[in-house]
Design a protein around this motif. Structure first.
Motif, mmCIF file in Angstrom:
data_model
loop_
_atom_site.group_PDB
_atom_site.id
_atom_site.type_symbol
_atom_site.label_atom_id
_atom_site.label_comp_id
_atom_site.label_asym_id
_atom_site.label_seq_id
_atom_site.Cartn_x
_atom_site.Cartn_y
_atom_site.Cartn_z
ATOM 1 N N SER A 96 0.844 -1.192 0.000
ATOM 2 C CA SER A 96 0.000 0.000 0.000
ATOM 3 C C SER A 96 0.880 1.243 0.000
ATOM 4 O O SER A 96 1.930 1.283 0.634
ATOM 5 C CB SER A 96 -0.908 -0.005 1.227
ATOM 6 N N GLU A 97 0.427 2.220 -0.722
ATOM 7 C CA GLU A 97 1.181 3.470 -0.783
ATOM 8 C C GLU A 97 0.706 4.392 0.322
ATOM 9 O O GLU A 97 -0.484 4.535 0.566
ATOM 10 C CB GLU A 97 0.956 4.138 -2.137
ATOM 11 N N GLN A 98 1.652 5.005 0.983
ATOM 12 C CA GLN A 98 1.306 5.952 2.024
ATOM 13 C C GLN A 98 1.301 7.349 1.422
ATOM 14 O O GLN A 98 2.163 7.689 0.612
ATOM 15 C CB GLN A 98 2.319 5.881 3.169
#
Length: 103
Positions: free
Chosen positions: A2-4
């Motif tokens: 997941s991209e923050q």
């Protein structure tokens, strides 16, 4: 994965002042001091190597003698008789250089 999300920046964020950057100079190198430290270190390690070799040899001779291994004792002596002149000549060369380098 997941991209923050990136933290939001605001217009009032000011850069951090890191100070002035001056001229980059070479580190001082003292050749005589470097040679003296190297010679002392080399001589010290050779003396330690000779002393450790003698200690290990006599320890192994005692262990083998008390264990009744006469053939192994003879083989260890022949190895030591070949190794000792090499280390002692290196040690004497280092000691000669160390004590006569000023002359």
């Amino acid at each position: 994965m997941s991209e923050q999300p990136l933290p939001a920046t605001t217009p009032d964020d000011q850069p951090i002042e890191a100070g002035a950057v001056g001229e980059i100079k070479d580190l001082p190198f003292h050749e005589a001091q470097h040679r003296a430290e190297t010679a002392r270190s080399l001589a010290t390690w050779l003396v330690v190597l000779l002393g450790a070799g003698l200690a290990v040899h006599y320890l192994l001779i005692c262990i083998l003698a008390f264990g009744g291994k006469e053939e192994a004792t003879k083989n260890l002596n022949s190895i030591f008789n070949a190794w000792l002149p090499v280390i002692s000549s290196l040690l004497s060369a280092a000691a000669t250089y160390y004590f006569t380098k000023e002359k």
